[in-house]
Design an enzyme around this catalytic site. Structure first.
Site, PDB file in Angstrom:
ATOM      1  N   GLU A  28     -15.387  36.124  72.962  1.00 32.73           N
ATOM      2  CA  GLU A  28     -14.566  36.832  71.966  1.00 32.73           C
ATOM      3  C   GLU A  28     -15.437  37.875  71.270  1.00 32.73           C
ATOM      4  O   GLU A  28     -16.649  37.676  71.094  1.00 32.73           O
ATOM      5  CB  GLU A  28     -14.027  35.821  70.936  1.00 32.73           C
ATOM      6  CG  GLU A  28     -13.243  36.496  69.812  1.00 32.73           C
ATOM      7  CD  GLU A  28     -12.493  35.525  68.904  1.00 32.73           C
ATOM      8  OE1 GLU A  28     -12.598  34.297  69.090  1.00 32.73           O
ATOM      9  OE2 GLU A  28     -11.782  36.024  68.004  1.00 32.73           O
ATOM     10  N   ASN A  73      -8.911  34.926  67.529  1.00 32.88           N
ATOM     11  CA  ASN A  73      -8.286  35.577  66.376  1.00 32.88           C
ATOM     12  C   ASN A  73      -8.454  37.093  66.447  1.00 32.88           C
ATOM     13  O   ASN A  73      -7.595  37.845  65.975  1.00 32.88           O
ATOM     14  CB  ASN A  73      -8.905  35.046  65.077  1.00 32.88           C
ATOM     15  CG  ASN A  73      -8.624  33.565  64.872  1.00 32.88           C
ATOM     16  OD1 ASN A  73      -7.734  33.002  65.495  1.00 32.88           O
ATOM     17  ND2 ASN A  73      -9.386  32.925  63.994  1.00 32.88           N
ATOM     18  N   ASN A 173      -2.608  34.656  70.837  1.00 34.39           N
ATOM     19  CA  ASN A 173      -3.577  33.604  70.489  1.00 34.39           C
ATOM     20  C   ASN A 173      -3.137  32.885  69.223  1.00 34.39           C
ATOM     21  O   ASN A 173      -2.826  33.537  68.210  1.00 34.39           O
ATOM     22  CB  ASN A 173      -4.956  34.231  70.231  1.00 34.39           C
ATOM     23  CG  ASN A 173      -5.972  33.203  69.763  1.00 34.39           C
ATOM     24  OD1 ASN A 173      -6.387  32.337  70.532  1.00 34.39           O
ATOM     25  ND2 ASN A 173      -6.365  33.274  68.493  1.00 34.39           N
ATOM     26  N   GLU A 174      -3.093  31.573  69.271  1.00 28.80           N
ATOM     27  CA  GLU A 174      -2.846  30.711  68.093  1.00 28.80           C
ATOM     28  C   GLU A 174      -1.771  31.283  67.164  1.00 28.80           C
ATOM     29  O   GLU A 174      -1.981  31.400  65.946  1.00 28.80           O
ATOM     30  CB  GLU A 174      -4.158  30.479  67.329  1.00 28.80           C
ATOM     31  CG  GLU A 174      -5.142  29.663  68.118  1.00 28.80           C
ATOM     32  CD  GLU A 174      -6.357  29.158  67.328  1.00 28.80           C
ATOM     33  OE1 GLU A 174      -6.588  29.641  66.199  1.00 28.80           O
ATOM     34  OE2 GLU A 174      -7.060  28.281  67.849  1.00 28.80           O
ATOM     35  N   TYR A 245     -11.065  21.536  68.178  1.00 23.80           N
ATOM     36  CA  TYR A 245     -12.477  21.555  67.779  1.00 23.80           C
ATOM     37  C   TYR A 245     -12.775  20.263  67.038  1.00 23.80           C
ATOM     38  O   TYR A 245     -11.943  19.788  66.260  1.00 23.80           O
ATOM     39  CB  TYR A 245     -12.764  22.753  66.871  1.00 23.80           C
ATOM     40  CG  TYR A 245     -12.629  24.086  67.578  1.00 23.80           C
ATOM     41  CD1 TYR A 245     -13.648  24.556  68.392  1.00 23.80           C
ATOM     42  CD2 TYR A 245     -11.474  24.859  67.442  1.00 23.80           C
ATOM     43  CE1 TYR A 245     -13.533  25.782  69.049  1.00 23.80           C
ATOM     44  CE2 TYR A 245     -11.350  26.084  68.091  1.00 23.80           C
ATOM     45  CZ  TYR A 245     -12.390  26.544  68.897  1.00 23.80           C
ATOM     46  OH  TYR A 245     -12.276  27.747  69.543  1.00 23.80           O
ATOM     47  N   GLU A 293      -9.279  26.614  74.338  1.00 21.25           N
ATOM     48  CA  GLU A 293     -10.360  26.572  73.343  1.00 21.25           C
ATOM     49  C   GLU A 293     -10.666  25.107  73.075  1.00 21.25           C
ATOM     50  O   GLU A 293      -9.781  24.373  72.623  1.00 21.25           O
ATOM     51  CB  GLU A 293      -9.975  27.273  72.039  1.00 21.25           C
ATOM     52  CG  GLU A 293      -9.879  28.788  72.163  1.00 21.25           C
ATOM     53  CD  GLU A 293      -9.721  29.495  70.821  1.00 21.25           C
ATOM     54  OE1 GLU A 293     -10.189  28.964  69.794  1.00 21.25           O
ATOM     55  OE2 GLU A 293      -9.105  30.575  70.819  1.00 21.25           O
ATOM     56  N   GLN A 352     -17.375  28.804  72.521  1.00 21.78           N
ATOM     57  CA  GLN A 352     -17.383  30.019  73.314  1.00 21.78           C
ATOM     58  C   GLN A 352     -18.628  30.001  74.204  1.00 21.78           C
ATOM     59  O   GLN A 352     -19.238  28.946  74.323  1.00 21.78           O
ATOM     60  CB  GLN A 352     -17.340  31.228  72.399  1.00 21.78           C
ATOM     61  CG  GLN A 352     -16.077  31.211  71.528  1.00 21.78           C
ATOM     62  CD  GLN A 352     -15.795  32.508  70.795  1.00 21.78           C
ATOM     63  OE1 GLN A 352     -16.506  33.485  70.892  1.00 21.78           O
ATOM     64  NE2 GLN A 352     -14.709  32.494  70.010  1.00 21.78           N
TER      65      GLN A 352
HETATM   66  O1  AHR Z   1     -13.301  30.183  68.720  1.00 22.30           O
HETATM   67  C1  AHR Z   1     -13.271  30.555  67.367  1.00 22.30           C
HETATM   68  C2  AHR Z   1     -11.861  30.774  66.861  1.00 22.30           C
HETATM   69  O2  AHR Z   1     -11.192  29.536  66.841  1.00 22.30           O
HETATM   70  C3  AHR Z   1     -10.948  31.649  67.682  1.00 22.30           C
HETATM   71  O3  AHR Z   1     -11.087  32.994  67.372  1.00 22.30           O
HETATM   72  C4  AHR Z   1      -9.586  31.171  67.288  1.00 22.30           C
HETATM   73  O4  AHR Z   1      -8.635  31.352  68.307  1.00 22.30           O
HETATM   74  C5  AHR Z   1      -9.795  29.716  66.917  1.00 22.30           C
HETATM   75  O5  AHR Z   1      -9.222  29.400  65.708  1.00 22.30           O
END
Ligand code: AHR
Length: 505
Positions: A28, A73, A173-174, A245, A293, A352
Site C-alpha cells: 500500500e 485505506n 477497500n473496507e 489483525y 488483509e 503488508q
Molecule cells: O494494512 C493497514 C490498513 O489496515 C489498511 O490500509 C486498511 O485497509 C486496514 O484497515
C-alpha cells in the site's frame, strides 16, 4: 512429565489442493512500504528502475505469490491517473487516509514492472470511496485492454504496449468502516459494487472480482453486511473479502495466543453467510473468500498513529511494528487456519510486505532484514505442497478471557502424492508447558524424516532488529524422531514447528 498432543494424519483427510494464492501479500502507499521500501533510487542495491534489489530478493525468498496494490485505506482517496505518465509531470497530493503527501513517483506501471521482477501476480484495488464506476472502468482499460482505444494507447505511449492482464480486482477497500473515505451503508455499497462488477465484466469477462466483506469479525455489521452485499452482487463477484489483525492487548497473552480461533470463526461465519445467500438465491456457484488483509498489528502503539496538523510528510515512519517470537507463533498459527480453510479461502494477502506491519524491514540507504514473522511465512509457502490435510488432534486446553477454552495445540498438514512429500505444521500455543508430540503417520506407508524445524525463544518477547536480525530464527528440533510411522518429539511452550517427511524410495 509434559502433556501430549496426539495427531492422526491420513492421505484421505484431504481438504482441498494447496492454493498458491494463499501466500499473497500487500503493498500500500502507506508509510515506507513503497518509498524506501520497494522503491529507493540511489540505494546501493537499486536497479535501473529504482527498485531495491535486496527487497526483491527477500520477496522472492519469502515465497510471495500475489500482491494486492495500491491500498488499503489509501485507495479510497486515490486517483490512479496521477500515477501514470512522465514522472516529472505527476502531481503530488495529500493522502487523507495516512495524513501524508503522495508524490506519485510510483504508480500502476512502476508497480507492474516491480511485480514482474518479484515474480508475483498483481491484485489491483479500485477506488469506490471517493470515486466510482467510470474510474474503475478507466483503470481496467488502461491495464488490460489491447492497444486501439484511448486508455490502452496511453499505456503504450507510456512504454507498456502489451496489456497487463491483471485478473484479480478488489471492488474498493473496507467500505464498511467509518474511517474509510466514502464509507457506505451495506445497501449503498451493494449497489455500487454490483454495478461496477457488472461493467468491469462487460469489459473483460475473465476477471476475478472481490467484493468488500467486513473489516473485522467485531464490526457491528458483520454478517449482515456480507448477506446484503452478496444478495445483490452474487452473480457478478467471485470472492468476498475478510480482514483481521491481532495483537496482545492489556497483557492478555493467553487470548492472544489463541487468535487463530477468531480467524477460524471468522472464515466459518462468512462461509455460512455466503452459502445462506446461495440457498436463498438458488445458485450453484459458491462464493469464495479473499482474506486480503491479515497480520499481527499493534494498533495502539504510537507508530501506528498518522501525523497531525500541518505536517504532511512523504513516506513517514508508520505502522513499523517490531515482531517478537510469540508474534511469529501466532502468525504461523494464522497461516495454519488459512491453509485449513483452503476449500473456501481462495486467496489471501499478508498485510503488508515491507516496513508497514511487515516481514521485511529496510533502513533507508542501509540493509534489509527479516522480522520473526518472515520465517513461518517463507517455510509454509515453500513446503505446503499438494493437498491440504485436515489433522485429527487431541491436546489439553487452556483458559483465556476471549475464547473461554482453547486447544493448546493446532495443526495442519500437506501431502504431495506425486513427490511423496509430507509437511506437518504444528503450534504449541500454551504459555507454560512443553507438549509431547505423538503423531500417527502409518497411513502414508514407509516415510523418512527429512527435517524438523522449531521457531521458539526462551523469551517470547525477543525480536529481530537491524542490529540483531537473527535473534529469533527456526532451529533444528533434534527431539523429533520417526519410528514405525509414529512421530514423537518435544514442542516447547509458545513454539511453531514444521516437520518434513518424504516417502522412502
Ligand atoms: O494494512 C493497514 C490498513 O489496515 C489498511 O490500509 C486498511 O485497509 C486496514 O484497515
Amino acid at each position: 512429565m509434559s502433556a501430549t498432543v496426539t495427531l492422526t494424519l491420513h492421505p484421505a483427510f484431504s481438504v482441498a489442493p494447496v492454493r498458491r494464492r494463499t501466500f499473497g501479500a500487500f503493498v500500500e502507499h502507506l508509510g515506507r512500504c513503497v518509498y524506501t521500501g520497494i522503491h529507493e533510487p540511489g540505494h546501493p542495491t537499486a536497479d535501473a528502475d529504482g527498485f531495491r534489489g535486496d527487497v526483491l530478493e527477500l520477496t522472492r525468498e519469502l515465497g510471495v505469490s500475489s500482491v494486492r496494490y495500491p491500498g488499503g485505506n489509501f485507495v479510497s482517496g486515490y486517483r490512479w491517473e496521477d500515477g501514470v505518465g512522465p514522472v516529472e509531470e505527476r502531481p503530488a497530493r495529500h493522502d487523507l487516509a495516512w495524513h501524508s503527501t503522495e508524490p506519485n513517483t510510483v504508480g500502476l506501471d512502476e508497480f507492474m514492472t516491480w511485480a514482474e521482477k518479484a515474480q508475483v501476480e498483481p491484485m489491483y484495488a479500485v477506488n469506490l470511496g471517493t470515486r466510482g464506476i467510470e474510474e474503475a472502468l478507466d483503470v481496467l482499460q488502461y491495464a488490460n485492454a489491447p492497444q486501439g482505444i484511448a486508455l490502452s494507447d496511453q499505456r503504450a505511449a507510456n512504454g507498456h504496449p502489451d496489456p497487463y492482464g491483471i485478473r484479480m480486482w478488489c471492488l474498493g477497500n473496507e467500505m464498511d468502516g467509518p474511517w474509510q473515505a466514502g464509507h457506505k451503508t451495506p445497501e449503498e455499497y451493494a449497489r455500487i459494487a454490483t454495478e461496477t462488477a457488472r461493467l468491469l465484466r462487460q469489459e473483460d469477462p475473465d476477471l476475478e472480482l472481490v467484493a468488500c466483506g467486513s473489516s473485522s469479525s467485531s464490526m457491528e455489521t458483520f454478517g449482515a453486511w456480507e448477506n446484503i452485499v452478496l444478495t445483490d452482487a452474487y452473480d457478478y463477484v467471485d470472492m468476498i473479502s475478510a480482514h483481521a489483525y491481532y495483537a496482545e492487548k492489556d497483557g492478555d497473552q493467553a487470548s492472544y495466543l489463541a487468535s487463530a480461533d477468531d480467524m477460524d470463526h471468522f472464515i466459518d461465519s462468512v462461509v455460512a453467510t455466503a452459502d445462506h445467500v446461495r440457498a436463498k438465491l438458488k445458485k450453484d456457484k459458491r462464493i469464495m473468500i479473499s482474506f486480503d488483509e491479515w497480520n499481527i498489528w499493534y494498533q495502539h502503539r504510537a507508530e501506528s498513529r498518522p501525523p497531525q496538523g500541518d505536517d504532511w510528510p512523504v513516506a513517514p515512519v508508520l505502522l513499523e511494528d517490531t515482531y517478537n517470537a510469540m508474534d511469529a507463533v501466532v502468525f504461523g498459527n494464522l497461516l495454519i487456519s488459512l491453509l485449513r480453510h483452503s476449500d473456501r479461502v481462495a486467496s489471501a494477502s499478508l498485510a503488508q510486505l515491507v516496513n508497514v506491519i511487515a516481514p521485511i524491514m529496510t533502513a533507508p540507504g542501509g540493509p534489509a532484514w527479516k522480522q520473526t514473522t518472515f520465517h513461518p511465512f517463507a517455510l509454509t509457502s515453500k513446503h505446503a505442497v499438494g493437498q491440504v490435510l485436515d489433522v485429527r488432534l487431541t491436546a489439553p486446553s487452556f483458559e483465556n478471557p476471549r475464547f473461554g477454552e482453547s486447544s493448546a495445540a493446532d495443526s495442519v498438514a500437506t501431502w504431495d502424492e506425486e513427490s511423496g512429500a509430507l509437511s506437518l505444521f504444528v503450534v504449541n500455543r500454551g504459555a507454560e508447558d512443553s507438549l509431547a508430540l505423538d503423531a500417527d503417520l502409518t497411513g502414508f506407508g514407509d516415510l523418512e524424516l527429512v527435517e524438523a524445524l522449531t521457531l521458539h525463544h526462551e523469551d517470547p518477547y525477543a525480536a529481530n532488529t537491524q542490529d540483531a536480525p537473527e535473534t529469533v530464527v527456526p532451529a533444528a528440533n533434534d527431539s523429533v524422531t520417526l519410528t514405525d510411522g509414529h512421530l514423537t518429539g518435544d514442542l516447547p511452550a509458545i513454539s511453531w514447528t514444521l516437520v518434513r517427511l518424504a516417502r522412502r524410495a
